[in-house]
Scaffold this motif. Sequence first.
Motif, PDB file in Angstrom:
ATOM      1  N   ASP A 162     -24.127 -20.686   0.725  1.00 23.34           N
ATOM      2  CA  ASP A 162     -25.381 -20.271   0.119  1.00 23.34           C
ATOM      3  C   ASP A 162     -25.717 -21.103  -1.124  1.00 23.34           C
ATOM      4  OD1 ASP A 162     -27.580 -18.586  -0.453  1.00 23.34           O
ATOM      5  OD2 ASP A 162     -26.328 -17.272  -1.693  1.00 23.34           O
ATOM      6  N   HIS A 333     -18.495 -23.358  -5.772  1.00 23.06           N
ATOM      7  CA  HIS A 333     -17.561 -23.282  -4.656  1.00 23.06           C
ATOM      8  C   HIS A 333     -17.029 -24.667  -4.350  1.00 23.06           C
ATOM      9  CE1 HIS A 333     -18.606 -19.166  -3.819  1.00 23.06           C
ATOM     10  NE2 HIS A 333     -19.849 -19.445  -3.523  1.00 23.06           N
ATOM     11  N   ASN A 414     -13.426 -19.975  -0.189  1.00 22.79           N
ATOM     12  CA  ASN A 414     -14.302 -18.852  -0.507  1.00 22.79           C
ATOM     13  C   ASN A 414     -14.805 -18.202   0.765  1.00 22.79           C
ATOM     14  OD1 ASN A 414     -16.116 -17.306  -2.479  1.00 22.79           O
ATOM     15  ND2 ASN A 414     -17.592 -18.081  -0.977  1.00 22.79           N
ATOM     16  N   GLU A 415     -14.529 -16.923   0.895  1.00 27.30           N
ATOM     17  CA  GLU A 415     -15.060 -16.076   1.966  1.00 27.30           C
ATOM     18  C   GLU A 415     -14.919 -16.682   3.362  1.00 27.30           C
ATOM     19  OE1 GLU A 415     -18.992 -14.625   1.178  1.00 27.30           O
ATOM     20  OE2 GLU A 415     -18.240 -13.260  -0.352  1.00 27.30           O
ATOM     21  N   ASN A 468     -14.934 -10.487  -3.245  1.00 27.46           N
ATOM     22  CA  ASN A 468     -16.390 -10.541  -3.449  1.00 27.46           C
ATOM     23  C   ASN A 468     -16.993  -9.291  -2.807  1.00 27.46           C
ATOM     24  OD1 ASN A 468     -15.962 -13.091  -4.474  1.00 27.46           O
ATOM     25  ND2 ASN A 468     -16.977 -14.184  -2.804  1.00 27.46           N
ATOM     26  N   TYR A 470     -20.436  -6.517  -2.600  1.00 23.19           N
ATOM     27  CA  TYR A 470     -21.858  -6.322  -2.899  1.00 23.19           C
ATOM     28  C   TYR A 470     -22.319  -4.913  -2.562  1.00 23.19           C
ATOM     29  CZ  TYR A 470     -22.151 -11.266  -3.977  1.00 23.19           C
ATOM     30  OH  TYR A 470     -21.988 -12.493  -4.575  1.00 23.19           O
ATOM     31  N   TYR A 474     -25.953  -5.798  -0.673  1.00 22.66           N
ATOM     32  CA  TYR A 474     -26.055  -6.054   0.773  1.00 22.66           C
ATOM     33  C   TYR A 474     -25.776  -4.796   1.592  1.00 22.66           C
ATOM     34  CZ  TYR A 474     -26.387 -11.058  -0.162  1.00 22.66           C
ATOM     35  OH  TYR A 474     -26.799 -12.290  -0.599  1.00 22.66           O
ATOM     36  N   GLU A 505     -16.808 -11.771  -7.226  1.00 22.72           N
ATOM     37  CA  GLU A 505     -18.273 -11.730  -7.105  1.00 22.72           C
ATOM     38  C   GLU A 505     -18.733 -10.286  -6.998  1.00 22.72           C
ATOM     39  OE1 GLU A 505     -20.150 -14.112  -4.040  1.00 22.72           O
ATOM     40  OE2 GLU A 505     -18.823 -15.817  -4.459  1.00 22.72           O
ATOM     41  N   TRP A 550     -21.515 -12.446 -10.096  1.00 21.72           N
ATOM     42  CA  TRP A 550     -22.232 -13.465  -9.333  1.00 21.72           C
ATOM     43  C   TRP A 550     -23.692 -13.354  -9.696  1.00 21.72           C
ATOM     44  CZ3 TRP A 550     -20.429 -17.587  -7.147  1.00 21.72           C
ATOM     45  CH2 TRP A 550     -21.299 -18.362  -6.351  1.00 21.72           C
ATOM     46  N   PHE A 555     -29.729 -20.191  -8.840  1.00 20.94           N
ATOM     47  CA  PHE A 555     -29.412 -21.540  -8.354  1.00 20.94           C
ATOM     48  C   PHE A 555     -30.132 -21.829  -7.046  1.00 20.94           C
ATOM     49  CE2 PHE A 555     -26.502 -20.080  -5.055  1.00 20.94           C
ATOM     50  CZ  PHE A 555     -26.042 -18.870  -5.550  1.00 20.94           C
ATOM     51  N   ARG A 563     -34.008 -15.970   0.818  1.00 20.39           N
ATOM     52  CA  ARG A 563     -34.026 -16.547  -0.527  1.00 20.39           C
ATOM     53  C   ARG A 563     -35.432 -16.989  -0.895  1.00 20.39           C
ATOM     54  NH1 ARG A 563     -29.964 -14.178  -0.883  1.00 20.39           N
ATOM     55  NH2 ARG A 563     -27.849 -14.969  -0.647  1.00 20.39           N
ATOM     56  N   ASN A 567     -31.245 -18.548  -4.979  1.00 19.58           N
ATOM     57  CA  ASN A 567     -30.521 -17.296  -5.188  1.00 19.58           C
ATOM     58  C   ASN A 567     -30.812 -16.810  -6.601  1.00 19.58           C
ATOM     59  OD1 ASN A 567     -28.276 -15.506  -5.926  1.00 19.58           O
ATOM     60  ND2 ASN A 567     -27.347 -16.138  -3.986  1.00 19.58           N
ATOM     61  N   LYS A 569     -29.378 -14.176  -8.239  1.00 20.16           N
ATOM     62  CA  LYS A 569     -28.397 -13.233  -8.808  1.00 20.16           C
ATOM     63  C   LYS A 569     -27.942 -13.651 -10.201  1.00 20.16           C
ATOM     64  CE  LYS A 569     -26.834 -11.491  -4.355  1.00 20.16           C
ATOM     65  NZ  LYS A 569     -27.386 -12.533  -3.453  1.00 20.16           N
TER      66      LYS A 569
END
Length: 593
Positions: A162, A333, A414-415, A468, A470, A474, A505, A550, A555, A563, A567, A569
């Motif tokens: 992302d 990331h 990451n994830e 992470n 949300y 989410y 996050e 996060w 960004f 989006r 993003n 956030k």
Amino acid sequence: MLRPQDTATRERKNLDGIWSFRLDSDSAGRSARWHDGPLPGARDMAVPASINDVLADAAARDHIGDIWYQRTVRIPRGWTGQRVALHFESATHRATVWVDDHEVVSHEGGYTPFEADITEHVTAGEEIRVTALVNNTLSFQSIPPGVIEQTPGGPVQRYWHDFFNYAGLHRSVWLSATPQARIEDITVVTDFSGTTGSVFWTVEAAGGDGLDVQVVLRDAEGDEVATGTGASGSLSVPDVHLWAPGDGYLYDLEVRLVDDHGEVHDSVHQSVGVRTVEVRGTEFLVNREPFYFRGFGMHEDHSVIGKAHSNAHLVNDFALLDWIGANSFRTSHYPYSEDVLDYADRHGIVVIDETAAVGLNMGLGGGIFGGQGYTTFSPDTINGTSREVHAQAIRELVARDKNHPSVVLWSIANEPESDTEAAEDYFRPLFDVAREADPTRPVGFVNVMLAPHGKCRVSQFADVLMLNRYYGWYVNTGDLAGAEIAWTEELGGWASEGKPIVITEYGADTLAGNHSLTPQPWSEEYQVDYLDMNHRVFDSVDAVVGEQVWNFADFATTSGIMRVDGNKKGVFTRDRRPKSAAFALRRRWRQEG
Ligand code: GCB
């Protein structure tokens, strides 16, 4: 490989500036040998910069494929007899470089440095032509991964992360001169007992047969505190001033190659922060004291320059970290510029250092960012070759950043998909790679919400659990009461693992200036309430040793229905203006009012 430096025996010349530049989607330049002469049809491009937003040109913004850079440079007159190297701090995502018509180096991976010994191709006082063919395509065998899909409108680059796929020469390019007998690498590990510090050093040298290694440790005032000899050894530091979060105290280790007559053939400097890092039960200890991470996942991301390093933005971002009371960040990331880590060392900011292995999760990104219909780990997608590229990315990250006291924890991905047997098989050896490269720091990866407690099969390998989550964004969108219950329950499960947990996050998209009397998602008020809810959950679980919101700032991302202009956030906007959440975090983190 050491970063170029100016010392008593070394010199460097910076190659940043305006370079000739040309896009080459069809890869025509390679067969036409554009590197053999002045780049045909060239335009201007700034270095460092991402190519995408500098020109008023959709072709540059959306470019996929080869990108040519070229400039000439004169080798300084005094460099006769020296080893001359051409050093790129990064080229995203890969590059091949020529000096005049000699191919000198190729490198895969967009965020770590590489260099070529070009001594045989240069003459002191004469000019050379440097051509770099950078390529920005992402494939299943690149880190991060992506795929090019052929559509009726032409090729489209899909990826599962992302943030916008900025590319180019994002960091400085250097010419460097070192003696032929030279120090190639230094590794420093530190410890302390009572008031006495220890600095263990290992030095690799080349061409230095018959020469001795001498080391001198000086304190921040420049006073000598210890000396030693040999390719490895340890120094004892009386009344040690430890490096600690908030106290970026650095010693300077000078390493010399010396002959029998005491003549110094090479001399390099390595800053050293004496500190320890360890995991004990559910605690994360820095200097044997529990440490709680407060801060952000960040991005190298600014308007116009994209992912390029800029010292003005660096100083500004750290000023904001200080203002808000943050003590840490994650290099989400990808590995950030070495200048960022140097600055973190000097300012006592703690860093979780991450590879560019983001988006190894086609289930997750498939839904959000497009590009559905792929299996993450398979012979045709992320496979053994990808894992070797990933392993190399880990090795290069550790090789580059091992001596930074600010770096306390490696994040190897990451994830990623982490709830399948294939994921377990993929990651098991990568943890070994990281531990072999650096036996001194804990290793982890960042777990995704799709692999909750009880389902994740990769966390077993991690020293620290990085999550992470949300809840309230989410999932349980707009329902903070429900989110709090669900989040508390899941976190309780993770806490039973007996490992420290860092929430790497948590965040809510927030459109700066959008206000609401009732807590509506996207409003500044909702972001504040969302963070408060999360903090109540964290404060109720002892194993939580850190919170990193996060994101630090809004960004750029790929465009899509999820989006709007990137993003949102960020606690700060992309141009670093505070949202209401910035003041709320400042109150919590600085414990003021
Ligand atoms: C995540 C990713 C991050 C995204 C973020 C989001 O979990 O790690 O790269 O930007 O979520 O905002 O969706």
